[in-house]
Design an enzyme around this catalytic site. Structure first.
Site, PDB file in Angstrom:
ATOM      1  CE1 TYR A   1       6.776  -4.016  13.556  1.00  0.00           C
ATOM      2  CE2 TYR A   1       8.234  -4.486  15.394  1.00  0.00           C
ATOM      3  CZ  TYR A   1       7.948  -4.568  14.049  1.00  0.00           C
ATOM      4  OH  TYR A   1       8.839  -5.186  13.194  1.00  0.00           O
TER       5      TYR A   1
ATOM      6  CE  LYS B   1      -8.600  -0.283  12.406  1.00  0.00           C
ATOM      7  NZ  LYS B   1      -9.201   0.869  11.678  1.00  0.00           N
TER       8      LYS B   1
ATOM      9  CG  LEU C   1       8.269  -9.694   4.559  1.00  0.00           C
ATOM     10  CD1 LEU C   1       7.854 -11.099   4.180  1.00  0.00           C
ATOM     11  CD2 LEU C   1       9.425  -9.258   3.658  1.00  0.00           C
TER      12      LEU C   1
ATOM     13  CG  ASN D   1      -0.246   0.210   2.517  1.00  0.00           C
ATOM     14  OD1 ASN D   1       0.986   0.133   2.584  1.00  0.00           O
ATOM     15  ND2 ASN D   1      -0.991   0.458   3.574  1.00  0.00           N
TER      16      ASN D   1
ATOM     17  CB  ALA E   1       8.019 -10.763   8.345  1.00  0.00           C
TER      18      ALA E   1
ATOM     19  CB  THR F   1       7.237   2.356   5.231  1.00  0.00           C
ATOM     20  OG1 THR F   1       6.801   0.997   5.324  1.00  0.00           O
ATOM     21  CG2 THR F   1       6.771   3.134   6.447  1.00  0.00           C
ATOM     22  N   GLY F   2       6.766   1.687   1.857  1.00  0.00           N
ATOM     23  CA  GLY F   2       7.437   1.124   0.677  1.00  0.00           C
ATOM     24  C   GLY F   2       7.564   2.176  -0.417  1.00  0.00           C
TER      25      GLY F   2
ATOM     26  CG  LEU G   1      -5.244 -10.343  -2.140  1.00  0.00           C
ATOM     27  CD1 LEU G   1      -5.344  -9.149  -3.084  1.00  0.00           C
ATOM     28  CD2 LEU G   1      -3.792 -10.559  -1.717  1.00  0.00           C
TER      29      LEU G   1
HETATM   30  P1  NAD Z   1       9.416  -1.630   5.528  1.00  0.00           P
HETATM   31  O1  NAD Z   1       8.625  -0.581   6.256  1.00  0.00           O
HETATM   32  O2  NAD Z   1      10.471  -1.193   4.587  1.00  0.00           O
HETATM   33  O3  NAD Z   1       8.442  -2.602   4.736  1.00  0.00           O
HETATM   34  C1  NAD Z   1       7.123  -2.859   5.094  1.00  0.00           C
HETATM   35  C2  NAD Z   1       6.271  -2.771   3.830  1.00  0.00           C
HETATM   36  O4  NAD Z   1       4.911  -3.073   4.159  1.00  0.00           O
HETATM   37  C3  NAD Z   1       6.278  -1.373   3.201  1.00  0.00           C
HETATM   38  O5  NAD Z   1       6.543  -1.498   1.835  1.00  0.00           O
HETATM   39  C4  NAD Z   1       4.879  -0.852   3.486  1.00  0.00           C
HETATM   40  O6  NAD Z   1       4.444   0.092   2.541  1.00  0.00           O
HETATM   41  C5  NAD Z   1       4.070  -2.126   3.504  1.00  0.00           C
HETATM   42  N1  NAD Z   1       2.826  -2.033   4.270  1.00  0.00           N
HETATM   43  C6  NAD Z   1       2.641  -1.506   5.505  1.00  0.00           C
HETATM   44  N2  NAD Z   1       1.354  -1.620   5.877  1.00  0.00           N
HETATM   45  C7  NAD Z   1       0.713  -2.252   4.842  1.00  0.00           C
HETATM   46  C8  NAD Z   1      -0.625  -2.642   4.625  1.00  0.00           C
HETATM   47  N3  NAD Z   1      -1.578  -2.422   5.547  1.00  0.00           N
HETATM   48  N4  NAD Z   1      -0.922  -3.255   3.460  1.00  0.00           N
HETATM   49  C9  NAD Z   1       0.021  -3.476   2.515  1.00  0.00           C
HETATM   50  N5  NAD Z   1       1.308  -3.116   2.673  1.00  0.00           N
HETATM   51  C10 NAD Z   1       1.645  -2.509   3.825  1.00  0.00           C
HETATM   52  O7  NAD Z   1      10.007  -2.594   6.642  1.00  0.00           O
HETATM   53  P2  NAD Z   1      10.994  -3.835   6.513  1.00  0.00           P
HETATM   54  O8  NAD Z   1      12.148  -3.533   7.351  1.00  0.00           O
HETATM   55  O9  NAD Z   1      11.171  -4.238   5.113  1.00  0.00           O
HETATM   56  O10 NAD Z   1      10.141  -4.944   7.266  1.00  0.00           O
HETATM   57  C11 NAD Z   1       9.428  -5.964   6.585  1.00  0.00           C
HETATM   58  C12 NAD Z   1       8.814  -6.915   7.600  1.00  0.00           C
HETATM   59  O11 NAD Z   1       9.853  -7.515   8.376  1.00  0.00           O
HETATM   60  C13 NAD Z   1       7.860  -6.232   8.578  1.00  0.00           C
HETATM   61  O12 NAD Z   1       6.773  -7.089   8.819  1.00  0.00           O
HETATM   62  C14 NAD Z   1       8.689  -6.079   9.822  1.00  0.00           C
HETATM   63  O13 NAD Z   1       7.897  -6.086  10.972  1.00  0.00           O
HETATM   64  C15 NAD Z   1       9.600  -7.301   9.750  1.00  0.00           C
HETATM   65  N6  NAD Z   1      10.855  -7.102  10.489  1.00  0.00           N
HETATM   66  C16 NAD Z   1      11.845  -6.292  10.000  1.00  0.00           C
HETATM   67  C17 NAD Z   1      13.018  -6.113  10.741  1.00  0.00           C
HETATM   68  C18 NAD Z   1      14.144  -5.251  10.244  1.00  0.00           C
HETATM   69  O14 NAD Z   1      15.150  -5.126  10.957  1.00  0.00           O
HETATM   70  N7  NAD Z   1      14.090  -4.654   9.083  1.00  0.00           N
HETATM   71  C19 NAD Z   1      13.163  -6.747  11.984  1.00  0.00           C
HETATM   72  C20 NAD Z   1      12.111  -7.535  12.451  1.00  0.00           C
HETATM   73  C21 NAD Z   1      10.976  -7.725  11.697  1.00  0.00           C
HETATM   74  N1  UDP Z   2      -9.953 -14.065   2.894  1.00  0.00           N
HETATM   75  C1  UDP Z   2      -9.251 -13.414   1.902  1.00  0.00           C
HETATM   76  N2  UDP Z   2      -8.985 -14.103   0.746  1.00  0.00           N
HETATM   77  C2  UDP Z   2      -9.364 -15.383   0.555  1.00  0.00           C
HETATM   78  C3  UDP Z   2     -10.062 -16.041   1.583  1.00  0.00           C
HETATM   79  C4  UDP Z   2     -10.341 -15.339   2.759  1.00  0.00           C
HETATM   80  O1  UDP Z   2      -8.897 -12.249   2.018  1.00  0.00           O
HETATM   81  O2  UDP Z   2      -9.059 -15.925  -0.518  1.00  0.00           O
HETATM   82  C5  UDP Z   2     -10.240 -13.328   4.145  1.00  0.00           C
HETATM   83  C6  UDP Z   2     -11.721 -13.295   4.449  1.00  0.00           C
HETATM   84  O3  UDP Z   2     -12.188 -11.995   4.155  1.00  0.00           O
HETATM   85  C7  UDP Z   2     -11.809 -13.596   5.914  1.00  0.00           C
HETATM   86  C8  UDP Z   2     -10.405 -13.926   6.367  1.00  0.00           C
HETATM   87  O4  UDP Z   2      -9.624 -14.025   5.187  1.00  0.00           O
HETATM   88  O5  UDP Z   2     -12.213 -12.438   6.630  1.00  0.00           O
HETATM   89  C9  UDP Z   2     -10.309 -15.206   7.142  1.00  0.00           C
HETATM   90  O6  UDP Z   2     -10.770 -16.254   6.335  1.00  0.00           O
HETATM   91  P1  UDP Z   2     -11.321 -17.601   6.965  1.00  0.00           P
HETATM   92  O7  UDP Z   2     -11.764 -18.493   5.865  1.00  0.00           O
HETATM   93  O8  UDP Z   2     -10.345 -18.147   7.928  1.00  0.00           O
HETATM   94  O9  UDP Z   2     -12.522 -17.102   7.865  1.00  0.00           O
HETATM   95  P2  UDP Z   2     -14.043 -16.835   7.586  1.00  0.00           P
HETATM   96  O10 UDP Z   2     -14.182 -16.385   6.157  1.00  0.00           O
HETATM   97  O11 UDP Z   2     -14.683 -18.129   7.847  1.00  0.00           O
HETATM   98  O12 UDP Z   2     -14.376 -15.752   8.559  1.00  0.00           O
END
Ligand code: NAD
Ligand code: UDP
Ligand code: UDP
Length: 316
Positions: A145, A91, A73, A34, A114, A37-38, A63
Site C-alpha cells: 500500500y 497493481k 480513489l 470493481n 487520493a 471493497t465497494g 479505460l
Molecule cells: P474503500 O475501500 O471504501 O474504497 C476503495 C474503492 O476502490 C472500493 O470501492 C473498491 O471496490 C475500489 N477498488 C479497489 N481496487 C480497484 C480496482 N483495481 N479497480 C476499480 N476499483 C477498485 O476505501 P476508502 O476509505 O473509500 O478510500 C478511498 C481512497 O482514499 C483510497 O485510494 C485510499 O487509499 C484513500 N485513503 C483513504 C483514507 C481513509 O482514512 N479512508 C486515508 C488515506 C487514503
Molecule cells: N490509457 C487509457 N485510456 C486512455 C489513454 C491511455 O487507459 O484514454 C492507458 C494506456 O493503456 C496506457 C496508459 O494509459 O497504457 C498510459 O498512457 P500514455 O499515453 O501515457 O502511455 P503510452 O500509451 O504511450 O504507453
C-alpha cells in the site's frame, strides 16, 4: 454548466460521499468500481439520478471514456483488505495510476490522486508536513500500500513535468464516517461495531498510540477545494483533522456515546503500526482556506447512528 467527472473507487466509503457531493454540485458523474471493497448499497440511492452512471471496471485495465476531471480513489484502504492480495494492491495503485494518467493525458482532464499519510510510514517527525520524506519499510506487510501510493505520487509528478498534466495530490489522513465497512478492521468501525454488539473493545498495544480522525464531509470538502484551486496548487497537500487522540481516548468516547457495557481487552500491536500520526494542515489552510469543522464527538454520533441503522437491518 456541469462537468463530466470520473470517480474511480466511487462505490467505496469516500468515493460514494464524493459522488453524492459532485451530483449535488450539478456535475455529470461516472462512478467506476470493481466492487473489491465497494458496495452497491453505498450508491443505490444515486442510481435514479439522471446524471449518475455506474461502471464496473478494474483500473488496472485501460479505460476509454471522455471526461473533464478524474478523481482517482480506487484502492483498498484498510490493512485487512489491502494485505489480502498485496500484489493486486500494488497493481491497483501503480497500473491504475498509469491508466488514469494516460486517460487524463488523452482527454486533457484535470486529475486528482487520493494519496495517503501512509507515505510518511512510521514518522520520525511530528506532526508531518508535506516536505517530510517518510520512514517506510519497503519490504514489510504495509509496503504494498505505502510504496504503491508513493510510486503513484511519482507518476503523477512525472506526468505533470513531462506531459504538463494538471494534477492534484492529497495525502489523506485517517477519515471516518457512515459507509465504512463494519468488517474492515479500522479502529473507528471496529470499536463502534464491538460496542453496539456488547463485545469486548480490542485495543492493540497499550492504546497510547495516537491518530487524528477527520469526518468524511470535511474531507470531501477539502478534496473538492483542492480540485478547484488555482492550477499551480498541485499538492501534495495534507488533508486531515489535526486534533490528536490516543486509541484509548477513542475507546472511552465510543463506550460513552453508545452506552455500551463492553470491556477493554488488550491485543498485540500489529507489525509496523505507527505510534503517532497527526497532519500539519497549514498548507491546506493557506492554499485552500480549508480546515475541518466537525469535532470527533459530533462525527462519532453520526457514524454510530449509521451503524445502528445497519445493525437494525441485519446488515452485519
Ligand atoms: P474503500 O475501500 O471504501 O474504497 C476503495 C474503492 O476502490 C472500493 O470501492 C473498491 O471496490 C475500489 N477498488 C479497489 N481496487 C480497484 C480496482 N483495481 N479497480 C476499480 N476499483 C477498485 O476505501 P476508502 O476509505 O473509500 O478510500 C478511498 C481512497 O482514499 C483510497 O485510494 C485510499 O487509499 C484513500 N485513503 C483513504 C483514507 C481513509 O482514512 N479512508 C486515508 C488515506 C487514503
Ligand atoms: N490509457 C487509457 N485510456 C486512455 C489513454 C491511455 O487507459 O484514454 C492507458 C494506456 O493503456 C496506457 C496508459 O494509459 O497504457 C498510459 O498512457 P500514455 O499515453 O501515457 O502511455 P503510452 O500509451 O504511450 O504507453
Ligand atoms: N486499532 C486498535 N484496535 C482495533 C483496530 C485498530 O487498537 O480494533 C489501532 C491500530 O493498531 C492503530 C490504530 O488503532 O494503532 C488505527 O488503526 P487503523 O487500522 O484504523 O488505521 P491506521 O493504522 O491505518 O492508521
Amino acid at each position: 454548466m456541469g462537468k463530466r467527472i470520473l470517480v474511480t473507487g466511487g462505490a467505496g466509503f469516500l468515493g460514494s460521499h464524493l459522488c453524492e457531493r459532485l451530483l449535488q454540485d450539478g456535475h455529470d458523474v461516472i462512478c467506476l468500481d470493481n466492487f473489491y471493497t465497494g458496495r452497491k448499497d453505498n450508491i443505490v440511492h444515486l442510481m435514479d439520478h439522471r446524471f449518475f452512471e455506474l461502471m464496473r471496471h478494474d483500473v488496472t485495465f485501460p479505460l476509454y471514456v471522455e471526461v473533464d476531471e478524474i478523481y482517482n480513489l480506487a484502492c483498498p484502504a484498510s490493512p485487512i483488505h489491502y494485505q489480502f492480495d498485496p500484489v493486486q494492491t500494488t497493481k491497483t495503485s501503480v497500473h491504475g495510476a498509469i491508466n488514469m494518467l494516460g486517460l487524463a493525458k488523452r482527454t486533457k482532464a484535470k486529475i486528482f490522486q487520493a494519496s495517503t499519510s501512509e507515505v510518511y510510514g512510521d514518522p520520525e517527525m511530528h506532526p508531518q508536513t508535506e516536505d517530510y520524506r517518510g520512514n517506510v519499510n519497503p519490504i514489510g506487510p504495509r509496503a504494498c500500500y505505502d510504496e504503491g501510493k508513493r510510486c503513484a505520487e511519482t507518476l503523477f509528478f512525472d506526468y505533470h513535468r513531462q506531459h504538463r498534466l494538471n494534477i492534484r495530490v492529497a495525502r489523506i489522513f485517517n477519515t471516518y464516517g457512515p459507509r465504512m465497512l463494519p468488517n474492515d478492521g479500522r479502529v473507528v468501525s471496529n470499536f463502534i461495531v464491538q460496542a453496539l454488539k456488547g463485545r469486548d473493545i480490542t485495543i492493540y498495544g497499550k492504546g497510547s498510540q495516537t491518530r487524528s480522525f477527520c469526518y468524511v464531509d470535511d474531507l470531501v470538502d477539502g478534496i473538492i477545494r483542492l480540485m478547484n484551486a488555482p492550477d499551480d496548487v498541485t499538492g501534495p497537500i495534507n488533508l486531515g483533522n489535526p486534533v490528536e487522540f490516543t486509541i484509548m481516548d477513542l475507546a472511552k468516547m465510543v463506550i460513552e456515546l453508545t452506552g455500551a457495557k463492553s470491556q477493554l481487552v488488550f491485543k498485540p500491536l500489529p507489525e509496523d503500526d505507527p505510534m503517532q500520526r497527526q497532519p500539519n494542515i497549514e498548507k491546506a489552510k493557506k492554499l485552500l482556506g480549508w480546515q475541518p469543522s466537525v469535532a470527533l464527538r459530533q462525527g462519532l454520533e453520526k457514524t454510530i447512528a449509521y451503524f445502528e441503522s445497519e445493525l437494525s437491518k441485519g446488515r452485519f
